[in-house]
Design a protein around this motif. Structure first.
Motif, PDB file in Angstrom:
ATOM      1  N   ASP A  33       8.216  -3.981   8.851  1.00 56.31           N
ATOM      2  CA  ASP A  33       6.770  -3.828   8.663  1.00 56.31           C
ATOM      3  C   ASP A  33       6.265  -4.824   7.632  1.00 56.31           C
ATOM      4  O   ASP A  33       6.524  -4.674   6.449  1.00 56.31           O
ATOM      5  CB  ASP A  33       6.442  -2.396   8.230  1.00 56.31           C
ATOM      6  CG  ASP A  33       4.942  -2.124   8.279  1.00 56.31           C
ATOM      7  OD1 ASP A  33       4.185  -3.040   8.651  1.00 56.31           O
ATOM      8  OD2 ASP A  33       4.541  -1.005   7.941  1.00 56.31           O
ATOM      9  N   GLU A  34       5.572  -5.822   8.084  1.00 60.53           N
ATOM     10  CA  GLU A  34       5.046  -6.885   7.223  1.00 60.53           C
ATOM     11  C   GLU A  34       6.037  -7.262   6.124  1.00 60.53           C
ATOM     12  O   GLU A  34       5.736  -7.164   4.944  1.00 60.53           O
ATOM     13  CB  GLU A  34       3.716  -6.447   6.596  1.00 60.53           C
ATOM     14  CG  GLU A  34       2.751  -5.947   7.643  1.00 60.53           C
ATOM     15  CD  GLU A  34       1.306  -6.156   7.257  1.00 60.53           C
ATOM     16  OE1 GLU A  34       1.048  -6.912   6.305  1.00 60.53           O
ATOM     17  OE2 GLU A  34       0.439  -5.572   7.933  1.00 60.53           O
ATOM     18  N   THR A  43       1.495  -0.301  11.936  1.00 60.63           N
ATOM     19  CA  THR A  43       2.417   0.508  11.142  1.00 60.63           C
ATOM     20  C   THR A  43       2.652   1.863  11.808  1.00 60.63           C
ATOM     21  O   THR A  43       3.777   2.347  11.876  1.00 60.63           O
ATOM     22  CB  THR A  43       1.863   0.697   9.722  1.00 60.63           C
ATOM     23  OG1 THR A  43       1.733  -0.581   9.115  1.00 60.63           O
ATOM     24  CG2 THR A  43       2.782   1.556   8.883  1.00 60.63           C
ATOM     25  N   LYS A  49       0.837  -1.191   0.000  1.00 63.62           N
ATOM     26  CA  LYS A  49       0.000   0.000   0.000  1.00 63.62           C
ATOM     27  C   LYS A  49       0.869   1.235   0.000  1.00 63.62           C
ATOM     28  O   LYS A  49       1.850   1.289   0.712  1.00 63.62           O
ATOM     29  CB  LYS A  49      -0.858   0.048   1.261  1.00 63.62           C
ATOM     30  CG  LYS A  49      -1.565  -1.199   1.579  1.00 63.62           C
ATOM     31  CD  LYS A  49      -2.301  -1.014   2.888  1.00 63.62           C
ATOM     32  CE  LYS A  49      -1.641  -1.765   3.997  1.00 63.62           C
ATOM     33  NZ  LYS A  49      -2.509  -2.019   5.120  1.00 63.62           N
TER      34      LYS A  49
HETATM   35 MG    MG Z   1       0.489  -1.617   8.279  1.00 62.73          MG
END
Ligand code: MG
Ligand code: ATP
Lengths: 562, 367
Positions: free
Chosen positions: B164-165, B49, A291
């Motif tokens: 983060d991921e 996040t 994203k």
């Molecule tokens: Mg996130």
């Protein structure tokens, strides 16, 4: 499909066969007609200029070119033009970058106002800035007198300043666009690895923006060297190609040298048009999915913030002041000399008649332009004939061609039968149609790409012929693009000066030409008032566009015409 | 003599963060020990996040403190913090080679050219990308890009690594391999790491400790086993793996024998009380599918035997999954190694529920 139909046609009925043929081949027939129009109204005039420059009564000659390169004055003109283009481009890119950086990365409170003022020149004809500079720094200029300044705004510097202010939005918008599409995590990663803001800009932001900046630069360069008004009004004794062509043709009736100058001017434009369209497409850094993160305002370090703010504010201030003084001059007897409020400029009969004429011409241009643009877009996207890319290229090339060259071209091409058009109103409209075709065509193409071709095919499977499909399916979908093309052509046509200045006939004056004449003869109040009226018309058009964009959801405004 | 408690490598104190009026983090407090791998896990939008960006310095907090190795850092910009982040999209510089990406931070720290080269080689070896230093980024596969991002983040030996991921852009197989590799690397370098994911199995398999978050609030902190076996509320119980909930009322508590019973819709269930409960208290029993034994004949000498009927049976190879109805209550059961004993729908079966059941009391149950 078409084949299957023709089998079912009874051999005897000639009329039926003709109809089927037309139906099946309609798109090709349409393409042929459109190409013919492009050839007559875009290619032929350019060709006429080219031929004029290399022909004399005896036949082929390069004498005029020889004259150009040997006579100091002409060569000086070329040098000045290129230098102007270069300096202007550099300044516009620097200012555009600072402004774009501030409006995408800078303090939240500043973003909106900076953006709005940066884009203000879009609503004005470029020569507004020449007029404002005369008001401020001319012989009777406000600042000239206030500070007893001893230098003249007429000359190279004046033209550079006016052109820079006029073309800031172009650079700004293109750079802002690329800045916004840059993944903010890239800059953040550099920050994370210890880089200072200045270093991030130098090693990450600018390198990644290079394709966008280069594109903006090329566009600004072309626009600058082709721009006629500012150089003609402010150039003074400094020669530039575009206004020199005008003097050559209108002043000295030297069509041969005028043509040579035009050809010389057109060469960099064509080179850049090709660079712009074909070398730079697809050169874009891609990043992998995930994203996109909303870019949060970060604290800009003073080391970056202060210079950026100084540059940005200077530009924005200058733009704002320019609009301000032109507006004031419209309502003042002679701004800085006789500061009485008067309405004589605004109500001036000649000015209003010129505006009326301009509206008339621009409406005709807009209607024809929108129709041809929409049809061209359709043919380009859906056609399957040989030379489709060529048609696309030609139809988009209009904006890259300097207006003065088209003006001369029309003068040469349509002065004698079979295409005798000079002196009429159509010649004024037609040159605008073909110069500003690009916006309508591009809007149409992008709209067509949104439609699934299956819709059309489904419709023709149901037995509808091409015409029905066109009416029922394509026209409604293309309508926003048609309107966009219409309004854009109207807006650009009404302020455009460089081509029509060659083509107006006495007794039928256009607003842009009226402004030009008034500015040259020092009737600043009249020039200002007429300019402000054009600004008002353009603003109105933009408001309509905005409204339509909101209503149809088709972002017409992102296709920026110039 | 008292053993001095080591100061935590990272200490988050009462962190609050608002976006406009939306409170995204509602007082997050947490300690991360040196060399620990802590996973933040929670559903999308719970603020993982945001928390990571606050630790890294990219997002300002509204109140609270971030303390790194004993020093408060929440006022510092990212380039002055000894933390390093790997973004979900890796954010590799596309106009640079692999080596230039990895060496970017070293160059800023004014390392000598040959030193940088040495270090980059070392890092490439560490992430198993020897020989790829001169490649451009877009000529790498997703897994390779992930490794470059890791190497770049490790280049300056940060005190805390923020991920983060990191695996969310990889396909399933690669995700498993990379998961193992990240863990191996982390253990070898003993680097304090915060790993954000929304995949509970990833969290279970990689972490020293797991922090479960929901809507900006930490729900539970604990080792994977604690989180799985003793979830502190219904949300966590159902967030990590599947679970059967059985509502009941405590009927009898015998502290001496360490036994208790509760009456439930399927009958009386005996269990070992893990904590103080009172007779008459409402509880929810947390029964994992794999702890229930399923059999055709009634087991003898055991408590908590219930008869039911198979509704659905799914044979998955290594195990069989059943839905069994007991007295109108639905139970999910995992039967390991099913082979010949695979039960068909409508078959009568006996379920044996273990006695050491985790249970939730009133406040831990969602209304
Ligand atoms: Mg996130
Ligand atoms: N820049 C921002 N502006 C406004 N709201 C934001 C911003 N960034 C995040 N949020 C909001 O804050 C909340 C937490 O977002 P965050 O990205 O931290 O969630 P997450 O746990 O990482 O989710 P995911 O698993 O989807 O990545 C969300 O509701 C999100 O919409």
């Amino acid at each position: 499909m078409a084949k299957a139909e023709s089998y079912s046609v009874p051999q005897s009925n000639v009329w039926e066969r003709l109809k089927t043929f037309i139906n099946a081949e309609l798109i090709n027939i349409l393409a042929a007609i459109l190409f013919l129009l492009l050839a007559i109204f875009l290619l032929y005039p350019i060709l006429a200029v080219l031929i004029k420059s290399i022909r004399d009564p005896q036949g082929l000659t390069f004498a005029y070119y020889l004259k150009f390169f040997t006579k100091g004055y002409y060569f000086q003109s070329l040098q000045n033009t290129l230098l102007l283009g270069f300096i202007n481009t550099v300044i516009c890119l620097v200012v555009g970058f600072c402004l774009a950086y501030l409006t995408t990365r800078g303090p939240l409170v500043l973003r909106k106002p900076l953006k709005i003022i940066s884009m203000m020149p879009l609503i004005a004809p470029p020569y507004l800035f020449a007029i404002s500079l005369i008001i401020l720094f001319g012989r009777n200029g406000i600042l000239t007198k206030a500070f007893a300044l001893n230098w003249s705004i007429y000359g190279f510097t004046g033209v550079v300043v006016a052109q820079t202010l006029a073309f800031i939005p172009l650079a700004y918008l293109m750079i802002e666009n690329t800045l916004m599409s840059l993944n903010p995590n890239l800059e953040e990663s550099a920050y994370d690895l210890g880089a200072s803001e200045g270093r991030i800009i130098r090693t990450i932001t600018i390198p990644l923006l290079t394709p966008g900046i280069l594109k903006a630069g090329l566009l600004v360069f072309v626009m600058t060297i082709a721009e006629f008004g500012n150089a003609a009004i402010l150039g003074g004794r400094t020669p530039f190609l575009a206004p020199d062509t005008y003097t050559m043709i209108i002043g000295e009736a030297d069509f041969e040298m005028g043509s040579v100058l035009s050809v010389i001017l057109i060469i960099p434009c064509i080179i850049i048009f090709f660079l712009h369209n074909y070398l730079l497409t697809g050169k874009k850094f891609t990043t992998i999915g995930g994203k996109p993160v909303a870019s949060e305002p970060r604290k800009m370090t003073p080391l970056v913030k202060i210079p950026f703010l100084v540059i940005g504010f200077t530009a924005v201030f200058a733009i704002f002041i320019s609009f301000g003084v032109v507006l004031m001059a419209s309502f003042t007897k002679i701004l800085g000399v006789k500061n009485e409020i008067v309405f004589s400029h605004i109500l001036n009969f000649d000015s209003n008649r010129a505006i009326y004429n301009s509206i008339q011409v621009s409406l005709i241009a807009a209607l024809i332009g929108a129709i041809i643009g929409t049809l061209l877009a359709y043919v380009i996207v859906r056609g399957k004939f040989f030379g489709r890319t060529f048609i696309e290229m030609v139809s988009l090339s209009g904006f890259a061609l300097p207006g003065t060259v088209i003006g001369i071209g029309y003068l040469l091409a349509f002065n004698t039968p079979p295409f005798k058009l000079t002196g009429g109103i159509m010649i004024l409209a037609l040159n605008c149609v073909f110069r500003f075709l690009a916006v309508g065509v591009e809007a149409g193409i992008s709209k067509l790409h949104q439609i699934n071709i299956e819709i059309e095919e489904a419709s023709s499977d149901l037995g509808a012929n091409f015409m029905t499909t066109f009416y029922k399916i394509i026209l409604p979908i293309m309508f926003p693009a048609f309107i966009a093309g219409f309004i854009y052509t109207f807006m650009t046509a009404i302020v455009s000066l460089s081509a029509v200045v060659f083509l107006v006939s006495p007794g039928f004056e256009l607003a842009a030409v009226k402004i030009f004449d008034a500015a040259v003869y020092g009737e600043i109040g009249l020039a200002s008032a007429t300019t402000m009226k054009l600004v008002a018309i353009v603003v109105l058009c933009m408001m309509i566009l905005n409204y339509l964009t909101k209503k149809t959801g088709f972002d017409i405004t992102q296709k920026k015409g110039v | 003599m008292t053993i001095p408690t080591p100061i935590p490598m990272l200490n988050l104190i009462e962190i609050h963060k608002f976006y406009d009026r939306l409170e995204v983090l509602k007082g997050v407090s947490m300690e991360v020990k040196k060399g620990e791998l802590v996973t933040f896990v929670g559903p999308s939008g719970c603020g993982k996040t945001t928390l990571l960006r606050i630790i890294g310095g990219f997002t300002n907090l509204d109140s609270g403190e971030v303390i790194l190795d004993g020093q408060r850092i929440d006022h510092l910009p990212p380039n002055l913090r000894d933390t390093r982040i790997c973004f979900q999209n890796y954010a590799l510089f596309p106009h640079m080679t692999v080596a230039d990406n990895i060496g970017y931070g070293l160059k800023i720290k004014k390392w000598k050219k040959n030193k940088i080269q040495e270090r980059v080689e070392e890092l490439l070896k560490l992430v198993q990308l020897e020989g790829l230093g001169s490649r451009m980024i877009d000529k790498l596969s997703g897994g390779q890009q992930q490794r470059v991002a890791l190497a770049r983040a490790l280049s300056l030996e940060p005190k805390v690594l923020l991920l983060d991921e990191p695996l969310s852009n990889l396909d399933a197989n690669l995700r498993l391999t990379m998961r193992g590799e990240i863990r191996k690397l982390q253990e070898r370098l003993k680097i304090t790491t915060i790993f954000v994911t929304h995949d509970q199995f990833e969290a279970m398999s990689i972490s020293d400790r797991i922090v479960v978050m929901k809507e900006g609030v930490i729900q539970q902190v604990g080792s994977p086993i604690e989180i799985y076996e003793r979830p502190s509320n219904e949300f966590i119980a159902s967030f990590v793996g599947f679970v059967n909930f059985l509502e009941g009322v405590v009927e009898r508590v015998d502290i001496g024998l360490n036994k208790a019973t509760a009456s439930t819709p399927i009958g009386v269930v005996q269990f070992v009380p893990e904590r103080n409960i009172n007779v008459g208290e409402k509880v929810k029993l947390v029964i994992r599918p794999e702890t229930i034994q399923i059999s055709q004949s009634e087991p003898t000498g055991m408590n908590n035997i219930f008869q039911g009927e198979v509704e659905i049976g799914m044979y998955v190879g290594s195990l069989a999954k059943y839905t069994v109805m007991i007295n109108g209550e639905k139970f999910i059961i995992d039967q390991p190694n099913p082979r010949e004993t695979f039960f068909k729908p409508k078959e009568k079966v006996y379920l044996s529920i273990p006695e050491n059941i985790h249970l939730l009391i009133k406040t831990e149950i969602h209304q």
